[in-house]
Each structure stands twice: as C-alpha cells, then as structure tokens.
Motif scaffolding. Structure first.
Motif, mmCIF file in Angstrom:
data_model
loop_
_atom_site.group_PDB
_atom_site.id
_atom_site.type_symbol
_atom_site.label_atom_id
_atom_site.label_comp_id
_atom_site.label_asym_id
_atom_site.label_seq_id
_atom_site.Cartn_x
_atom_site.Cartn_y
_atom_site.Cartn_z
ATOM 1 N N THR A 142 34.712 -53.744 41.129
ATOM 2 C CA THR A 142 35.254 -52.668 41.952
ATOM 3 C C THR A 142 36.458 -53.092 42.780
ATOM 4 O O THR A 142 37.036 -52.267 43.485
ATOM 5 C CB THR A 142 34.182 -52.122 42.925
ATOM 6 O OG1 THR A 142 33.774 -53.165 43.816
ATOM 7 C CG2 THR A 142 32.980 -51.574 42.179
ATOM 8 N N ALA A 189 38.057 -49.774 44.194
ATOM 9 C CA ALA A 189 37.395 -48.485 44.339
ATOM 10 C C ALA A 189 37.285 -48.170 45.824
ATOM 11 O O ALA A 189 36.886 -49.020 46.618
ATOM 12 C CB ALA A 189 36.014 -48.528 43.689
ATOM 13 N N VAL A 236 39.724 -45.320 41.788
ATOM 14 C CA VAL A 236 40.286 -46.662 41.923
ATOM 15 C C VAL A 236 41.758 -46.547 42.302
ATOM 16 O O VAL A 236 42.539 -45.890 41.627
ATOM 17 C CB VAL A 236 40.110 -47.471 40.630
ATOM 18 C CG1 VAL A 236 40.808 -48.823 40.737
ATOM 19 C CG2 VAL A 236 38.630 -47.647 40.321
#
Length: 201
Positions: A77, A99, A106
C-alpha cells in the motif's frame, strides 16, 4: 504535487521489496541517514512546500529523519523513494505512491529540489514510480494532483499519461491553507498501452 500523502503504513512488509528499475539519468531507491543534509537543504524551500499537502516549512532535520524512517517501510500500500542522480547518487528529491486508506485510491506524488527543476528529471522519476506502483500493486488506476498554478507539474503528469479529471480544493501545510488543485488519473489499461506503444511525447 499537492497530495503527496504520508501514506497508510502497515507492518506487513513485502520482505525483499522489489525496487524500481534504474532510469537513464535518475534512479529511485531508499533515502538513508547520510542523505539528511541534502534532504534538509533541498526540502527547506517554501516554493516546494507550498505545492505539497504535508511538507512543513521550515523543514527541519527532524522532519528529514521522519522521512527516512517512513521510507523504510515498503509494502503493498505504500512505497517512498529518494530520487537520485544516476551518475553520482546524489539525492535530488522524493517520489511516493500510497493508498490514502486501506483498499482506497492510490495517490502518487513527488518533489524535486529547486536546482533540478526544468531538466526532465521529474518526468523520468514519475515514469519509474508509476511502473513500480502498477507492477507491485493491483490498483486499477493511480491518482495525482497538482496546484492550478503549477504548470510544470501539470506537464509532467500529462507526459506520463495522466488524464485530467476535474478541479477541487485541498489543504496544503506549506501554503498555510486550502489551495485550488487539478486532479488527474492514469488507468492501468492506459499505462499498459503506453508501455506497448512507447511513452507519450
């Protein structure tokens, strides 16, 4: 970029995280403690901070240490890299994808030290960052923002295939309040096509 985001960090690292491929003139890798002086020298610039969401001004040695610590965490992430000159290894900026929340959109972001503006380094770094994000994550698209007044950043985004979405307002710590921004997106299918056909001119 306005929303460079500090990113959602979890502890589920990817182990031996894959690093971006080295470019022609710049490369992306992890910032180190021996970069602290360069980070402070370049990042302590109101012209840079006013175009980002979370960069403080003045930018202190402690801010640089936090940046290095956050960059040490690479996972599915979040990834944050130093932008370096390929020939000398000197740090000239930062590039990040993350993210905004678990499972959420994102965002990509970057900044370059002022002595390195206008030389194409940001475009090359962003291309490598985008390739890394799509290769390491399963996101359908990447998002990016820039201030309405930041024509140079807009050109970088367009050169890298990002398409204009709309305008909005966003908070900027360095600007001391909300600023008008343009929002862009790059879909995975467009990225694949650009990789197949060659980058946009």
């Amino acid at each position: 970029m306005v929303l460079e985001s500090e990113g959602y960090l979890d502890e589920s690292c990817l182990g031996a995280a894959v690093m971006p491929q080295e470019g022609v003139r710049v490369r992306l890798d992890l910032p180190r403690t021996d970069d602290l002086a360069d980070i402070v020298f370049l990042a302590n610039n109101r012209k840079i901070a006013s175009h980002l969401a979370t960069m403080p001004h003045p930018f202190t040695l402690e801010d640089a240490r936090r940046m290095v610590q956050r960059s040490a965490v690479l996972n599915s992430t979040h990834a944050s890299f130093a932008i370096r000159m390929a020939t000398t290894g000197r740090l000239i900026g930062q590039a990040t994808w993350s993210a905004l929340e678990p499972g959420g959109p994102v965002q990509v972001g970057y900044w370059l030290g002022e002595p390195f503006w206008g030389q194409g380094f940001a475009t090359e770094a962003l291309q490598m960052l985008v390739d890394h994000a799509f290769a390491q994550g399963d996101m359908r698209e990447l998002l990016a923002d820039c201030r309405v007044t930041n024509a140079a950043s807009r050109r970088v985004l367009v050169k890298c295939g990002f398409q204009y979405r709309d305008q909005s307002m966003a908070r900027s710590l360095g600007a001391g309040g909300s600023v008008p921004i343009e929002r862009f997106a790059l879909e995975r299918s467009v990225w694949r096509a650009l990789k197949h056909w060659g980058r946009v001119a």
